[in-house]
Design a protein around this motif. Structure first.
Motif, PDB file in Angstrom:
ATOM      1  N   MET A   1      15.060  36.469  -4.920  1.00  0.00           N
ATOM      2  CA  MET A   1      15.162  36.923  -3.383  1.00  0.00           C
ATOM      3  C   MET A   1      15.364  35.422  -2.829  1.00  0.00           C
ATOM      4  SD  MET A   1      12.713  38.934  -0.994  1.00  0.00           S
ATOM      5  CE  MET A   1      13.390  40.259  -0.373  1.00  0.00           C
ATOM      6  N   GLU A   2      16.314  35.271  -1.881  1.00  0.00           N
ATOM      7  CA  GLU A   2      16.617  34.244  -1.122  1.00  0.00           C
ATOM      8  C   GLU A   2      15.705  34.329  -0.102  1.00  0.00           C
ATOM      9  OE1 GLU A   2      19.770  31.987   1.462  1.00  0.00           O
ATOM     10  OE2 GLU A   2      20.501  33.125  -0.350  1.00  0.00           O
ATOM     11  N   ALA A   3      14.912  33.146   0.512  1.00  0.00           N
ATOM     12  CA  ALA A   3      14.068  32.986   1.431  1.00  0.00           C
ATOM     13  C   ALA A   3      14.755  33.263   2.757  1.00  0.00           C
ATOM     14  CB  ALA A   3      13.036  31.822   1.357  1.00  0.00           C
ATOM     15  N   LYS A   4      14.244  33.783   3.812  1.00  0.00           N
ATOM     16  CA  LYS A   4      14.897  33.881   5.154  1.00  0.00           C
ATOM     17  C   LYS A   4      14.128  32.847   5.984  1.00  0.00           C
ATOM     18  CE  LYS A   4      16.983  37.995   4.722  1.00  0.00           C
ATOM     19  NZ  LYS A   4      18.474  38.076   5.341  1.00  0.00           N
ATOM     20  N   ARG A   5      14.771  32.416   6.979  1.00  0.00           N
ATOM     21  CA  ARG A   5      14.329  31.194   7.597  1.00  0.00           C
ATOM     22  C   ARG A   5      13.593  31.693   9.148  1.00  0.00           C
ATOM     23  NH1 ARG A   5      14.667  26.956   4.608  1.00  0.00           N
ATOM     24  NH2 ARG A   5      16.481  26.548   3.246  1.00  0.00           N
ATOM     25  N   VAL A   6      12.588  31.193   9.678  1.00  0.00           N
ATOM     26  CA  VAL A   6      11.903  31.525  10.839  1.00  0.00           C
ATOM     27  C   VAL A   6      11.876  30.512  11.576  1.00  0.00           C
ATOM     28  CG1 VAL A   6       9.695  31.702   9.841  1.00  0.00           C
ATOM     29  CG2 VAL A   6      10.170  32.980  11.750  1.00  0.00           C
ATOM     30  N   TYR A   7      12.039  30.497  13.011  1.00  0.00           N
ATOM     31  CA  TYR A   7      11.863  29.609  13.854  1.00  0.00           C
ATOM     32  C   TYR A   7      10.767  30.084  14.985  1.00  0.00           C
ATOM     33  CZ  TYR A   7      12.583  26.449  17.847  1.00  0.00           C
ATOM     34  OH  TYR A   7      12.315  25.481  18.946  1.00  0.00           O
ATOM     35  N   ILE A   8       9.963  29.369  15.167  1.00  0.00           N
ATOM     36  CA  ILE A   8       8.745  29.858  16.210  1.00  0.00           C
ATOM     37  C   ILE A   8       8.686  28.869  17.316  1.00  0.00           C
ATOM     38  CG2 ILE A   8       6.522  30.597  16.639  1.00  0.00           C
ATOM     39  CD1 ILE A   8       6.119  31.665  13.875  1.00  0.00           C
ATOM     40  N   GLU A   9       8.742  29.161  18.738  1.00  0.00           N
ATOM     41  CA  GLU A   9       8.486  28.338  19.721  1.00  0.00           C
ATOM     42  C   GLU A   9       7.475  28.836  20.382  1.00  0.00           C
ATOM     43  OE1 GLU A   9      11.160  26.899  23.164  1.00  0.00           O
ATOM     44  OE2 GLU A   9      12.000  26.470  21.056  1.00  0.00           O
ATOM     45  N   THR A  10       6.288  28.056  20.684  1.00  0.00           N
ATOM     46  CA  THR A  10       4.970  28.362  21.174  1.00  0.00           C
ATOM     47  C   THR A  10       4.881  28.118  22.590  1.00  0.00           C
ATOM     48  OG1 THR A  10       3.988  28.555  18.735  1.00  0.00           O
ATOM     49  CG2 THR A  10       2.502  28.618  20.732  1.00  0.00           C
ATOM     50  N   TYR A  11       4.364  28.743  23.381  1.00  0.00           N
ATOM     51  CA  TYR A  11       4.014  28.340  24.832  1.00  0.00           C
ATOM     52  C   TYR A  11       2.551  28.782  25.448  1.00  0.00           C
ATOM     53  CZ  TYR A  11       9.100  27.432  25.255  1.00  0.00           C
ATOM     54  OH  TYR A  11      10.218  27.201  24.996  1.00  0.00           O
ATOM     55  N   GLY A  12       2.008  27.813  25.964  1.00  0.00           N
ATOM     56  CA  GLY A  12       0.575  28.360  26.434  1.00  0.00           C
ATOM     57  C   GLY A  12      -0.391  27.584  26.093  1.00  0.00           C
ATOM     58  N   CYS A  13      -1.481  28.497  25.616  1.00  0.00           N
ATOM     59  CA  CYS A  13      -2.650  28.031  25.511  1.00  0.00           C
ATOM     60  C   CYS A  13      -3.114  27.773  23.690  1.00  0.00           C
ATOM     61  CB  CYS A  13      -3.996  29.016  25.705  1.00  0.00           C
ATOM     62  SG  CYS A  13      -3.570  30.637  24.845  1.00  0.00           S
ATOM     63  N   GLN A  14      -4.024  26.917  23.639  1.00  0.00           N
ATOM     64  CA  GLN A  14      -4.298  26.577  22.174  1.00  0.00           C
ATOM     65  C   GLN A  14      -4.547  27.932  21.100  1.00  0.00           C
ATOM     66  OE1 GLN A  14      -7.973  24.120  22.331  1.00  0.00           O
ATOM     67  NE2 GLN A  14      -6.927  22.538  21.418  1.00  0.00           N
ATOM     68  N   MET A  15      -4.996  28.914  21.911  1.00  0.00           N
ATOM     69  CA  MET A  15      -5.188  30.076  21.079  1.00  0.00           C
ATOM     70  C   MET A  15      -3.762  30.514  20.374  1.00  0.00           C
ATOM     71  SD  MET A  15      -7.250  32.039  19.650  1.00  0.00           S
ATOM     72  CE  MET A  15      -7.340  33.490  18.965  1.00  0.00           C
ATOM     73  N   ASN A  16      -2.736  30.383  21.150  1.00  0.00           N
ATOM     74  CA  ASN A  16      -1.197  30.885  20.787  1.00  0.00           C
ATOM     75  C   ASN A  16      -0.827  29.594  19.641  1.00  0.00           C
ATOM     76  OD1 ASN A  16      -1.331  32.421  22.961  1.00  0.00           O
ATOM     77  ND2 ASN A  16       0.855  32.144  23.533  1.00  0.00           N
ATOM     78  N   GLU A  17      -1.362  28.380  19.807  1.00  0.00           N
ATOM     79  CA  GLU A  17      -0.898  27.590  18.691  1.00  0.00           C
ATOM     80  C   GLU A  17      -1.575  28.036  17.215  1.00  0.00           C
ATOM     81  OE1 GLU A  17       1.133  24.814  18.705  1.00  0.00           O
ATOM     82  OE2 GLU A  17       1.420  24.902  20.667  1.00  0.00           O
ATOM     83  N   HIS A  18      -2.612  28.674  17.362  1.00  0.00           N
ATOM     84  CA  HIS A  18      -3.494  29.141  16.182  1.00  0.00           C
ATOM     85  C   HIS A  18      -2.825  30.395  15.793  1.00  0.00           C
ATOM     86  CE1 HIS A  18      -6.763  30.355  13.695  1.00  0.00           C
ATOM     87  NE2 HIS A  18      -6.873  31.579  14.380  1.00  0.00           N
ATOM     88  N   ASP A  19      -2.395  31.193  16.788  1.00  0.00           N
ATOM     89  CA  ASP A  19      -1.802  32.316  16.309  1.00  0.00           C
ATOM     90  C   ASP A  19      -0.485  32.267  15.518  1.00  0.00           C
ATOM     91  OD1 ASP A  19      -3.769  33.974  17.579  1.00  0.00           O
ATOM     92  OD2 ASP A  19      -2.644  34.379  19.370  1.00  0.00           O
ATOM     93  N   THR A  20       0.080  31.090  16.033  1.00  0.00           N
ATOM     94  CA  THR A  20       1.501  30.821  15.536  1.00  0.00           C
ATOM     95  C   THR A  20       1.223  30.347  14.037  1.00  0.00           C
ATOM     96  OG1 THR A  20       2.709  30.320  17.432  1.00  0.00           O
ATOM     97  CG2 THR A  20       3.310  29.226  15.539  1.00  0.00           C
ATOM     98  N   GLU A  21       0.300  29.456  13.774  1.00  0.00           N
ATOM     99  CA  GLU A  21      -0.163  29.173  12.362  1.00  0.00           C
ATOM    100  C   GLU A  21      -0.343  30.483  11.620  1.00  0.00           C
ATOM    101  OE1 GLU A  21       0.411  26.242  10.937  1.00  0.00           O
ATOM    102  OE2 GLU A  21       1.224  25.475  13.077  1.00  0.00           O
ATOM    103  N   ARG A  22      -0.869  31.400  12.091  1.00  0.00           N
ATOM    104  CA  ARG A  22      -1.469  32.578  11.325  1.00  0.00           C
ATOM    105  C   ARG A  22      -0.127  33.279  11.037  1.00  0.00           C
ATOM    106  NH1 ARG A  22      -5.630  35.835  13.894  1.00  0.00           N
ATOM    107  NH2 ARG A  22      -5.477  37.165  12.204  1.00  0.00           N
ATOM    108  N   ILE A  23       0.996  33.594  12.086  1.00  0.00           N
ATOM    109  CA  ILE A  23       2.118  34.248  11.766  1.00  0.00           C
ATOM    110  C   ILE A  23       2.842  33.381  10.682  1.00  0.00           C
ATOM    111  CG2 ILE A  23       4.244  34.850  13.036  1.00  0.00           C
ATOM    112  CD1 ILE A  23       2.499  35.090  15.637  1.00  0.00           C
ATOM    113  N   LEU A  24       2.938  32.280  10.762  1.00  0.00           N
ATOM    114  CA  LEU A  24       3.706  31.789   9.706  1.00  0.00           C
ATOM    115  C   LEU A  24       3.407  31.666   8.292  1.00  0.00           C
ATOM    116  CD1 LEU A  24       4.456  28.096  11.541  1.00  0.00           C
ATOM    117  CD2 LEU A  24       6.289  29.824  10.668  1.00  0.00           C
TER     118      LEU A  24
END
Length: 90
Positions: A1-24
Motif C-alpha cells: 500500500m502506497e503511503a498518503k501524504r499529509v500536510y498540517i499547518e498549526t495556529y495558536g497555542c502550544q497545546m495545538n502544537e502538541h495536538d498536531t504532533e499527536r495527530i501526525l
C-alpha cells in the motif's frame, strides 16, 4: 500500500502544537507520511485556536489559499477550537 501524504499547518497555542504532533503519530499508523509541501499532500489539515484574534485571521487566510488546492483526490479539513466555536466545516 502506497503511503498518503499529509500536510498540517498549526495556529495558536502550544497545546495545538502538541495536538498536531499527536495527530501526525496517529496518521503515521494509518500509512500517512508528513509533507512540508501542501501541493504534494493528499490530506491538508489546519489545526486552529481562537484565543487570540491574530491567529484567527491567519486561519481564514490559509483557508483561502488551500481552497484553491482542493480537488477530488485531496481532502482539506480544519480542526481545533475555531471551527467548533463557529460551527463551520467544509
Amino acid at each position: 500500500m502506497e503511503a498518503k501524504r499529509v500536510y498540517i499547518e498549526t495556529y495558536g497555542c502550544q497545546m495545538n502544537e502538541h495536538d498536531t504532533e499527536r495527530i501526525l503519530r496517529l496518521l503515521e499508523g494509518s500509512h500517512f507520511l508528513e509533507t512540508k509541501d501542501p501541493k504534494a499532500a493528499d490530506f491538508i489539515l489546519i489545526n486552529t485556536c481562537s484565543v487570540r484574534e491574530k491567529p484567527e485571521h491567519k486561519v481564514y487566510s490559509a483557508l483561502g489559499r488551500f481552497k484553491g488546492l482542493k480537488k477530488k483526490e485531496r481532502l482539506l479539513e480544519w480542526l481545533g477550537v475555531l471551527p467548533s466555536r463557529r460551527g463551520i466545516s467544509f
